[in-house]
Design a protein around this motif. Structure first.
Motif, short mmCIF file in Angstrom:
data_model
loop_
_atom_site.label_atom_id
_atom_site.label_comp_id
_atom_site.label_asym_id
_atom_site.label_seq_id
_atom_site.Cartn_x
_atom_site.Cartn_y
_atom_site.Cartn_z
N PHE A 29 0.85 -1.17 0.00
CA PHE A 29 0.00 0.00 0.00
C PHE A 29 0.90 1.24 0.00
CE2 PHE A 29 -4.00 -1.98 0.73
CZ PHE A 29 -3.77 -3.09 1.54
N PRO A 30 1.10 1.88 -1.13
CA PRO A 30 1.87 3.12 -1.12
C PRO A 30 1.10 4.18 -0.34
CG PRO A 30 1.32 2.43 -3.36
CD PRO A 30 0.61 1.50 -2.44
N LEU A 31 1.79 4.92 0.49
CA LEU A 31 1.14 5.89 1.36
C LEU A 31 0.90 7.22 0.65
CD1 LEU A 31 3.18 5.21 4.60
CD2 LEU A 31 0.93 4.31 3.98
N SER A 32 -0.23 7.81 0.96
CA SER A 32 -0.58 9.15 0.47
C SER A 32 -0.72 10.08 1.67
CB SER A 32 -1.91 9.11 -0.28
OG SER A 32 -1.81 8.31 -1.43
N ALA A 33 -0.59 11.36 1.44
CA ALA A 33 -0.81 12.36 2.49
C ALA A 33 -2.29 12.72 2.48
CB ALA A 33 0.05 13.59 2.23
N LYS A 34 -2.97 12.41 3.58
CA LYS A 34 -4.40 12.68 3.69
C LYS A 34 -4.64 13.75 4.75
CE LYS A 34 -5.50 8.03 2.27
NZ LYS A 34 -5.93 6.72 2.69
N ALA A 35 -5.57 14.63 4.47
CA ALA A 35 -5.90 15.71 5.39
C ALA A 35 -6.30 15.12 6.75
CB ALA A 35 -7.06 16.54 4.82
N GLY A 36 -5.83 15.77 7.81
CA GLY A 36 -6.20 15.35 9.16
C GLY A 36 -5.41 14.18 9.71
N GLY A 40 -0.45 13.61 6.47
CA GLY A 40 -0.95 14.83 5.86
C GLY A 40 -0.32 16.06 6.47
N TRP A 41 -0.22 16.07 7.80
CA TRP A 41 0.42 17.18 8.51
C TRP A 41 1.90 17.24 8.16
CZ3 TRP A 41 4.38 17.29 12.05
CH2 TRP A 41 4.58 18.50 12.72
N ALA A 42 2.58 16.09 8.18
CA ALA A 42 4.02 16.05 7.88
C ALA A 42 4.30 16.55 6.47
CB ALA A 42 4.55 14.63 8.08
N GLN A 43 3.47 16.20 5.52
CA GLN A 43 3.65 16.65 4.14
C GLN A 43 3.44 18.16 4.06
OE1 GLN A 43 1.20 17.69 1.63
NE2 GLN A 43 2.75 17.76 0.02
N GLN A 44 2.45 18.67 4.77
CA GLN A 44 2.18 20.10 4.80
C GLN A 44 3.35 20.88 5.39
OE1 GLN A 44 -1.32 20.82 7.11
NE2 GLN A 44 -2.29 21.98 5.48
N GLN A 45 4.04 20.28 6.37
CA GLN A 45 5.17 20.93 7.03
C GLN A 45 6.48 20.74 6.27
OE1 GLN A 45 4.67 22.77 9.91
NE2 GLN A 45 2.54 22.31 9.40
N GLY A 46 6.46 19.98 5.17
CA GLY A 46 7.67 19.72 4.39
C GLY A 46 8.55 18.65 5.01
N LEU A 47 7.98 17.79 5.86
CA LEU A 47 8.75 16.76 6.55
C LEU A 47 8.66 15.39 5.88
CD1 LEU A 47 7.62 17.69 10.18
CD2 LEU A 47 9.80 18.28 9.05
N TRP A 48 7.73 15.23 4.95
CA TRP A 48 7.52 13.93 4.32
C TRP A 48 6.89 14.13 2.95
CZ3 TRP A 48 3.12 11.30 2.62
CH2 TRP A 48 3.31 9.95 2.32
N GLU A 49 7.27 13.28 2.01
CA GLU A 49 6.65 13.25 0.69
C GLU A 49 6.40 11.80 0.32
OE1 GLU A 49 5.52 15.61 -1.40
OE2 GLU A 49 6.09 17.12 0.08
N PRO A 50 5.30 11.51 -0.38
CA PRO A 50 5.07 10.14 -0.84
C PRO A 50 6.17 9.69 -1.79
CG PRO A 50 3.10 11.48 -1.11
CD PRO A 50 4.22 12.42 -0.75
N ILE A 154 8.61 12.93 14.01
CA ILE A 154 7.53 13.65 13.33
C ILE A 154 6.23 13.51 14.12
CG2 ILE A 154 6.05 13.64 11.28
CD1 ILE A 154 8.60 12.92 9.66
N ALA A 155 5.95 12.31 14.62
CA ALA A 155 4.73 12.08 15.39
C ALA A 155 4.72 12.92 16.66
CB ALA A 155 4.59 10.60 15.74
#
Length: 174
Positions: A29-36, A40-50, A154-155
């Protein structure tokens, strides 16, 4: 095991054990950044990308059976590789406008027939730099240290942000 698959395994991004699997089907299951969500938060902060779709193709090519000849079956399957970007899914594994259709076609074919030959056309394609950029990104991530420790960090940042957000008051909408 290929260099890229070793990197994914070392990063804790994938753990495949075909010989001692407890379940008849192993899903990727490739991970996506989902709101909430944390990602999703980590991607918004520039800490993670799929991961790139190229990374998924390379991983599957390394782990899949060469063929289904002689009635041989496979226990490797994939899902969630083409989430629709919108209010829920903010970022997903992707490629550029040139390679994305090719990769999605190869992954769809692989899901129906999970053998290496389903990915051959994509693995040979050189119409853009996305594949080599994905490889470089995976190797860079390896140099950033233990993936699980990074995720715990990150968590903790997310929990702190959520706790401080709970104490915030907002102005009413007039």
């Amino acid at each position: 095991m290929s260099r890229i698959s070793r990197v994914f395994t070392e990063l804790g991004l994938v753990e495949l054990n075909r010989e001692f699997a407890l379940h008849p089907t192993q899903m990727v299951f490739p991970l996506s950044a989902k709101a909430g969500t944390l990602l999703g938060w980590a991607q918004q902060q520039g800490l993670w990308e799929p991961l790139s779709l190229w990374s998924l193709v390379r991983l599957l090519a390394d782990c899949a059976s060469p063929s289904l000849e002689g009635g041989r079956s496979t226990n490797l399957s994939i899902s969630w590789f083409d989430a629709e970007i919108g209010e829920v899914v903010r970022a997903r594994p992707d490629g550029c406008d040139l390679c994305r259709p090719l990769l999605l076609g190869a992954l769809t074919t692989f899901r129906a027939r999970p053998v290496v030959s389903s990915l051959t056309e994509a693995l040979k394609w050189r119409g853009c730099d996305c594949g080599s950029l994905a490889d470089e990104a995976a190797l860079r991530a390896r140099g950033e240290g233990d993936f699980r420790k990074r995720l715990v960090g990150i968590a903790r940042r997310w929990e702190a942000d959520q706790a401080s957000a709970a104490g915030r008051t907002t102005l009413p909408i007039l």
